[in-house]
Design a protein around this motif. Structure first.
Motif, short mmCIF file in Angstrom:
data_model
loop_
_atom_site.label_atom_id
_atom_site.label_comp_id
_atom_site.label_asym_id
_atom_site.label_seq_id
_atom_site.Cartn_x
_atom_site.Cartn_y
_atom_site.Cartn_z
N SER A 127 43.93 20.41 9.06
CA SER A 127 42.85 20.20 8.59
C SER A 127 42.33 18.85 8.57
N ALA A 128 43.20 17.93 8.72
CA ALA A 128 42.57 16.51 9.14
C ALA A 128 42.27 16.47 10.39
N THR A 178 44.08 24.89 4.13
CA THR A 178 44.98 24.47 3.00
C THR A 178 46.12 23.87 3.45
N LYS A 179 46.04 23.70 4.86
CA LYS A 179 47.23 22.88 5.71
C LYS A 179 46.68 21.45 5.87
N LEU A 180 47.34 20.30 5.43
CA LEU A 180 46.87 18.95 5.62
C LEU A 180 46.73 18.72 6.97
N VAL A 181 47.81 18.53 7.88
CA VAL A 181 47.60 18.14 9.10
C VAL A 181 46.64 18.84 9.88
N SER A 233 44.54 25.71 10.36
CA SER A 233 44.37 24.79 9.10
C SER A 233 44.61 26.03 7.88
#
Length: 107
Positions: A32-33, A27-30, A23
Motif C-alpha cells: 500500500s505504501a 490492507t497490506k502496509l508495504v 496490497s
C-alpha cells in the motif's frame, strides 16, 4: 530531459499499479505504501516534464500508453494475467494514437 522525466513518471506509475495488485485492497502496509508513493512520484515527475514545456496531451498520452502497455505485459509475463489478441491489438492502437499525437504536433 522532459522525456526522461516522463519515462520516470511511467515507471513510477507502473510500480504503483503492480503494488496495488499486491496490497489486498490496501490492507497490506508495504504494498500500500509503495502504491501511494508510486502514484505521488509519478505525478510529481509528470509535473516536472510539463514544467519543461512538454504539451499536456502528448505527455499524458505517452504516460497512459506506455503505462497500460507495461502493466499489461508484466501482468501477462509474470502474474498469470491473460492477454488476448484483441487486447494486444488495442495496445497497438493506443500506441498508434499516441504516436499520432506526437508526430502530428511536430512542425
Amino acid at each position: 530531459m522532459a522525456y526522461l522525466l516522463l519515462l520516470g513518471a511511467v515507471a513510477s506509475e507502473v510500480v504503483a499499479a503492480l503494488a496495488t495488485r499486491f496490497s489486498a485492497g490496501f490492507t497490506k502496509l508495504v504494498p500500500s505504501a509503495v502504491a501511494i508513493t508510486g502514484v505521488v512520484g509519478a505525478y510529481y515527475l509528470l509535473s516536472l516534464a510539463l514544467k519543461q514545456g512538454m504539451d499536456m496531451g502528448v505527455a499524458y498520452g505517452i504516460w497512459a500508453a506506455l503505462g497500460v502497455t507495461a502493466v499489461a505485459l508484466v501482468g501477462a509475463a509474470f502474474l498469470g494475467d491473460t492477454l488476448t489478441w484483441a487486447q494486444m491489438i488495442g495496445i497497438v492502437l493506443v500506441i498508434g494514437g499516441v504516436l499520432s499525437l506526437e508526430l502530428g504536433g511536430q512542425h
